[in-house]
Design an enzyme around this catalytic site. Sequence first.
Site, PDB file in Angstrom:
ATOM      1  CE1 TYR A  58      36.423  46.564  45.258  1.00 24.04           C
ATOM      2  CE2 TYR A  58      36.059  44.203  45.361  1.00 24.04           C
ATOM      3  CZ  TYR A  58      36.420  45.321  44.647  1.00 24.04           C
ATOM      4  OH  TYR A  58      36.782  45.206  43.328  1.00 24.04           O
ATOM      5  CG  HIS A  59      29.055  45.192  45.367  1.00 22.80           C
ATOM      6  ND1 HIS A  59      28.976  44.113  44.518  1.00 22.80           N
ATOM      7  CD2 HIS A  59      27.773  45.472  45.752  1.00 22.80           C
ATOM      8  CE1 HIS A  59      27.712  43.756  44.378  1.00 22.80           C
ATOM      9  NE2 HIS A  59      26.961  44.568  45.116  1.00 22.80           N
ATOM     10  N   GLY A  60      32.082  42.803  45.213  1.00 22.07           N
ATOM     11  CA  GLY A  60      32.622  42.007  44.122  1.00 22.07           C
ATOM     12  C   GLY A  60      31.681  41.967  42.932  1.00 22.07           C
ATOM     13  CD  GLU A  88      33.482  48.989  45.359  1.00 21.60           C
ATOM     14  OE1 GLU A  88      34.050  50.078  45.620  1.00 21.60           O
ATOM     15  OE2 GLU A  88      33.012  48.237  46.239  1.00 21.60           O
TER      16      GLU A  88
END
Length: 299
Positions: A89-91, A162
């Site tokens: 998951y890309h912050g 994202e």
Amino acid sequence: IVIASLTMSAILFVFIVPLTILFFIYLSNILLLIYQRNSEVKADPLSEVWDNARKTIASFWDIYARIWHGYELHGVENLPEGPGILVYYHGAIPIDYLYFLSRLFLWKKRLCLSVADHFVFRLPGLKLLLEVTGVMPGTREECLIALKNGHLVSISPGGVREALFSDESYQLLWGNRKGFAQVALDAKVPIIPMYTQNVREGYRMFKERRFFRQLYENTRLPFTPPYGGLPVKFRTYIGEPIPYDPNITTEELVEKVCKGNFLFSFQTKTAVQALISKHQTIPGSIWKALLERFDKRHK
């Protein structure tokens, strides 16, 4: 004057840590350039000749990670000895991923090659750092070569979109991206999910996004500035791998990565969304994320 001073102080407060990170990234590149000149290194940036420099850079980022975010890395034993594809998951700022790369190298002396958005390669003055840390545009051919050479390869299917437009709900914004699954099937390697707890509480994007979303879709450039940088707790979790299955389709593999439920079976426990559901309070809470720095029971 008072209002102007308070306004400027507030602006500096919310942007100072992201700007500091940017400064340290450029400083890392400068240190590599000095090392290259003093040691007259002309070898392949991915070769072992650069390991001493990589260790120095990784040690710096690991110290920063420990001090500022109390960083923890869990599940390294789930990484295969050979090649594999890490999906994460890309912050808003992928600083957690930088922490992961640093600790992985310090613990295992192992590189993980990173697929990055094309805009990253347009940033001036970072060429050597990107080469030494194994950041690549990530064409299908490049990924297959890296996997054939025994490397781990990481990718965030949500990418910049994202990073910019997900929020404290931690929604995955993958769209129709499934190239990583096809590469995994072609290379006959496992996919390993990864997620960092509280990454959205550390750094966020502004809520008003309609204009910036349209701007991004037209230019593919991230104009929205991240803010924050609070010292919340970061824990990166690496899930168990989804093994290569010659009978599975690309669509089924994407679905498996995205929507598992973390039961103890290969079909479900390795999903990115499952890691988020298991380890993240949703919606995310900055206060809870800060208090977790003092949660000794978890340790």
